[in-house]
Scaffold this motif. Structure first.
Motif, PDB file in Angstrom:
ATOM      1  N   VAL A  38       0.972  -1.145   0.070  1.00  0.00           N
ATOM      2  CA  VAL A  38      -0.023   0.018  -0.099  1.00  0.00           C
ATOM      3  C   VAL A  38       0.739   1.272  -0.128  1.00  0.00           C
ATOM      4  CG1 VAL A  38      -1.919   1.251   1.239  1.00  0.00           C
ATOM      5  CG2 VAL A  38      -1.776  -1.235   1.252  1.00  0.00           C
ATOM      6  N   SER A  39       0.306   2.438  -0.598  1.00  0.00           N
ATOM      7  CA  SER A  39       0.984   3.502  -0.901  1.00  0.00           C
ATOM      8  C   SER A  39       0.681   4.484   0.201  1.00  0.00           C
ATOM      9  CB  SER A  39       0.807   4.249  -2.180  1.00  0.00           C
ATOM     10  OG  SER A  39       1.165   3.371  -3.333  1.00  0.00           O
ATOM     11  N   ALA A  40       1.262   5.673   0.259  1.00  0.00           N
ATOM     12  CA  ALA A  40       0.626   6.847   1.161  1.00  0.00           C
ATOM     13  C   ALA A  40      -0.733   7.114   0.563  1.00  0.00           C
ATOM     14  CB  ALA A  40       1.773   8.070   1.011  1.00  0.00           C
ATOM     15  N   MET A  44      -0.218  12.574  -0.114  1.00  0.00           N
ATOM     16  CA  MET A  44       0.438  12.603   1.197  1.00  0.00           C
ATOM     17  C   MET A  44       2.049  12.729   0.896  1.00  0.00           C
ATOM     18  SD  MET A  44      -0.401  13.523   3.912  1.00  0.00           S
ATOM     19  CE  MET A  44      -1.732  14.705   3.317  1.00  0.00           C
ATOM     20  N   THR A  45       2.435  11.972  -0.283  1.00  0.00           N
ATOM     21  CA  THR A  45       3.857  12.022  -0.681  1.00  0.00           C
ATOM     22  C   THR A  45       4.117  13.573  -1.032  1.00  0.00           C
ATOM     23  OG1 THR A  45       3.949   9.808  -1.400  1.00  0.00           O
ATOM     24  CG2 THR A  45       5.810  11.232  -2.145  1.00  0.00           C
ATOM     25  N   ASN A  46       3.471  14.069  -1.988  1.00  0.00           N
ATOM     26  CA  ASN A  46       3.621  15.352  -2.393  1.00  0.00           C
ATOM     27  C   ASN A  46       3.619  16.495  -1.067  1.00  0.00           C
ATOM     28  OD1 ASN A  46       3.348  14.535  -4.898  1.00  0.00           O
ATOM     29  ND2 ASN A  46       1.523  15.681  -5.431  1.00  0.00           N
ATOM     30  N   GLY A 123       4.832   8.601   4.951  1.00  0.00           N
ATOM     31  CA  GLY A 123       3.662   8.717   4.184  1.00  0.00           C
ATOM     32  C   GLY A 123       3.171   7.133   4.256  1.00  0.00           C
ATOM     33  N   GLU A 124       3.850   6.297   3.541  1.00  0.00           N
ATOM     34  CA  GLU A 124       3.704   4.808   3.746  1.00  0.00           C
ATOM     35  C   GLU A 124       3.523   4.173   4.920  1.00  0.00           C
ATOM     36  OE1 GLU A 124       5.075   6.139   0.956  1.00  0.00           O
ATOM     37  OE2 GLU A 124       4.145   5.459  -0.701  1.00  0.00           O
ATOM     38  N   LEU A 125       4.566   4.703   5.942  1.00  0.00           N
ATOM     39  CA  LEU A 125       4.375   3.953   7.335  1.00  0.00           C
ATOM     40  C   LEU A 125       3.132   4.365   7.889  1.00  0.00           C
ATOM     41  CD1 LEU A 125       8.190   4.630   8.422  1.00  0.00           C
ATOM     42  CD2 LEU A 125       7.375   2.611   7.587  1.00  0.00           C
ATOM     43  N   GLY A 188       4.488  -0.050  -0.104  1.00  0.00           N
ATOM     44  CA  GLY A 188       5.217   0.494  -1.394  1.00  0.00           C
ATOM     45  C   GLY A 188       6.443   1.330  -0.954  1.00  0.00           C
ATOM     46  N   PHE A 189       7.153   1.419  -2.304  1.00  0.00           N
ATOM     47  CA  PHE A 189       7.851   2.588  -2.433  1.00  0.00           C
ATOM     48  C   PHE A 189       9.352   2.706  -1.687  1.00  0.00           C
ATOM     49  CE2 PHE A 189       7.908   7.587  -1.573  1.00  0.00           C
ATOM     50  CZ  PHE A 189       8.715   7.768  -2.696  1.00  0.00           C
ATOM     51  N   ILE A 190       9.003   1.759  -0.349  1.00  0.00           N
ATOM     52  CA  ILE A 190      10.052   2.399   0.394  1.00  0.00           C
ATOM     53  C   ILE A 190      11.201   0.941   0.611  1.00  0.00           C
ATOM     54  CG2 ILE A 190       8.868   4.028   1.526  1.00  0.00           C
ATOM     55  CD1 ILE A 190       8.628   2.577   3.937  1.00  0.00           C
ATOM     56  N   GLY A 203      12.048   5.681  -6.145  1.00  0.00           N
ATOM     57  CA  GLY A 203      11.508   6.538  -6.947  1.00  0.00           C
ATOM     58  C   GLY A 203       9.923   6.775  -7.114  1.00  0.00           C
ATOM     59  N   ARG A 204       9.690   8.098  -7.594  1.00  0.00           N
ATOM     60  CA  ARG A 204       8.072   8.357  -7.438  1.00  0.00           C
ATOM     61  C   ARG A 204       7.311   7.170  -8.019  1.00  0.00           C
ATOM     62  NH1 ARG A 204       5.899  13.145  -5.463  1.00  0.00           N
ATOM     63  NH2 ARG A 204       4.293  11.551  -5.433  1.00  0.00           N
ATOM     64  N   GLU A 205       6.187   6.918  -7.473  1.00  0.00           N
ATOM     65  CA  GLU A 205       5.174   5.898  -7.930  1.00  0.00           C
ATOM     66  C   GLU A 205       5.975   4.648  -7.830  1.00  0.00           C
ATOM     67  OE1 GLU A 205       2.272   6.755  -8.709  1.00  0.00           O
ATOM     68  OE2 GLU A 205       2.799   8.965  -8.333  1.00  0.00           O
ATOM     69  N   GLY A 206       6.858   4.117  -7.091  1.00  0.00           N
ATOM     70  CA  GLY A 206       7.382   3.115  -7.044  1.00  0.00           C
ATOM     71  C   GLY A 206       6.712   2.056  -6.417  1.00  0.00           C
TER      72      GLY A 206
HETATM   73  N1  ASP Z   1       3.582   7.421  -2.526  1.00  0.00           N
HETATM   74  C1  ASP Z   1       4.623   7.133  -3.498  1.00  0.00           C
HETATM   75  C2  ASP Z   1       4.303   8.128  -4.533  1.00  0.00           C
HETATM   76  O1  ASP Z   1       3.395   8.969  -4.512  1.00  0.00           O
HETATM   77  C3  ASP Z   1       4.819   5.884  -4.214  1.00  0.00           C
HETATM   78  C4  ASP Z   1       3.545   5.550  -4.952  1.00  0.00           C
HETATM   79  O2  ASP Z   1       2.607   5.733  -4.620  1.00  0.00           O
HETATM   80  O3  ASP Z   1       3.617   4.588  -5.834  1.00  0.00           O
HETATM   81  O4  ASP Z   1       5.142   8.411  -5.634  1.00  0.00           O
END
Ligand code: ASP
Ligand code: MG
Length: 421
Positions: A38-40, A44-46, A123-125, A188-190, A203-206
């Motif tokens: 699961v992502s943020a 929230m990442t932004n 964000g992810e945590l 995800g992502f971390i 990397g973004r969207e990872g």
């Molecule tokens: N939260 C991160 C982002 O927005 C990773 C992801 O959503 O895949 O880039």
């Protein structure tokens, strides 16, 4: 044994209603041995990126109020999700994470990329802590896993690459520990550098890539990416009125589409799945009963896809001595591009000129011009779009291009590309 990986991105957990929807999907599949990635939540990442920029602009000297946007966003979701008597306990957990984050935001003397990963990972945590508590509360026994203990990477902060051997060792242990009927949930992502000392991000969207890493290491059957669209579409519905769902494509076709800029799946996601022949489903979380789009090794459909990349720079490079754009000149130019990590999205040579289209980056463009200026004249245009039509058919470009200037145009058997103003 974990057989299935479900990835839920930010949009699928952007508010309490969305989290309830996630729970319903998990409820329907909870006996299938799944791992959730699961992502943020939402954007929230932004939001953390922005708070980090504020701290850096103030040498780390900002009060606790600076945390308000992040805190309030999550508190609202928590208050909406949980029974009143449970709310405080969850907020307490999140507050502990926010205090850690606040601490790390003050380390502005550290390199930006490093500090970025140490802070943005929250964000992810936070997101997964809330969701694990909610699933457990809803009668779905869920085990929260710290992705940093499993996804081990190099120390290229903000764009880390997995150390596959170490990561595989750790993830495979999970399979022997996994208990039937229990849902595993991770971020995800971390990841983290070996020894778990420093957080890293892929990397973004990872998060898609994280799902693929777990799937590869676990020899899973399938990965499902739950999206707010009906599956893989042949164009971005925000730009094109009429879109068609692509029911099935091959891994190689998915890699091609990602290469041209189709943003539906993170480009690094496909390889780890292809290597182990793991099916990838792209499925709607809004209409979860709808058939997913499937990506696997079989040849799929070849309906035309429209892909648009914004913010393109086009440089035209010609030898000053009016010699041809021969192999020697090309070599000189490409060596500089390689050094500067300029990635050509499209290129074309004529007798006297080489044209290269790449993602806008002032610093890189200036460095390129500086390195070449002795022997080449370099002109450029900015704010262009690169429009790619995969499985091109005559005339398909007309509607999108109408009335606009075409700077460059190229057709191969399967693909047509246009750089347009
Ligand atoms: N939260 C991160 C982002 O927005 C990773 C992801 O959503 O895949 O880039
Ligand atoms: Mg996201």
């Amino acid at each position: 044994m974990i057989r299935k990986i479900y990835k839920f991105g930010g949009a699928s957990v952007k508010e309490a209603e969305a989290v309830r929807n996630l729970k319903q999907i998990v409820e329907n599949h909870k006996n299938e041995d799944i791992l959730l990635v699961v992502s943020a939540m939402g954007k929230m990442t932004n939001a953390i990126e922005k708070v980090l920029a504020d701290f850096r602009a103030h040498d780390g000297q900002l009060g606790w109020e600076a945390m308000t946007p992040i805190m309030e966003f999550h508190e609202k979701i928590i208050t909406d999700l949980f029974e009143p008597e449970k709310v405080d306990a969850v907020i307490e957990k999140i507050t502990l994470l926010l205090i850690e984050l606040y601490d790390k935001l003050q380390d502005t003397h550290k390199a930006y990329d490093y500090q970025y990963d140490q802070t943005v990972c929250y964000g992810e945590l936070i997101s997964t802590t809330i969701i694990a508590a909610y699933l457990n509360e809803s009668g779905i026994p869920t085990r929260w896993l710290d992705a940093c203990k499993y996804v081990i990477t190099d120390d290229t902060f903000r764009s880390a690459s997995p150390d596959w051997n170490e990561t595989r060792l750790r993830i495979q242990k999970l399979d022997t520990e996994h208990i039937r009927g229990l849902v595993c949930l991770t971020q995800g992502f971390i990841g983290s550098t070996n020894g778990g000392k420093h957080a890293t991000t892929l990397g973004r969207e990872g998060s898609d890539f994280t799902a693929a890493i777990f799937a590869n290491c676990l020899d899973a059957e399938e990965v499902t990416i739950w999206k707010d669209v009906d599956g893989l579409l042949n164009a971005d519905p925000k730009r094109f009125k009429e879109t068609v769902k692509i029911p099935h494509i091959s891994y190689s076709e998915a890699i091609e589409l990602a290469f041209y800029g189709a943003s539906i799946i993170h480009p690094k996601t496909i390889k780890p799945l292809q290597n182990k022949n793991i099916r990838l489903n792209v499925q709607s979380f809004v209409h979860p009963d709808m058939e997913p789009s499937v990506i696997d090794k079989e040849n799929g459909m070849t309906i035309p896809s429209h892909i648009v990349k914004d913010n393109q720079t086009l440089v035209s490079i010609s030898p000053r001595d009016f010699s041809f754009m021969n192999e020697h000149n090309l070599k000189t130019v490409f060596e500089v591009c390689d050094e500067l990590r300029i990635h050509a999205n499209m290129m074309q040579t004529s007798a006297l000129t080489l044209s290269i289209c790449f993602d806008h980056d002032d610093a890189k463009r200036e460095a390129l011009m500086e390195s070449l200026k002795e022997s080449f004249s370099v002109k450029y245009n900015e704010n262009l779009q690169l429009y790619t039509i995969r499985h091109y058919e005559e005339g398909l470009e007309k509607a999108f291009i109408a009335g606009r200037k075409i700077y460059l145009e190229q057709r191969s058997r399967a693909t047509a590309q246009f750089v347009i103003g």
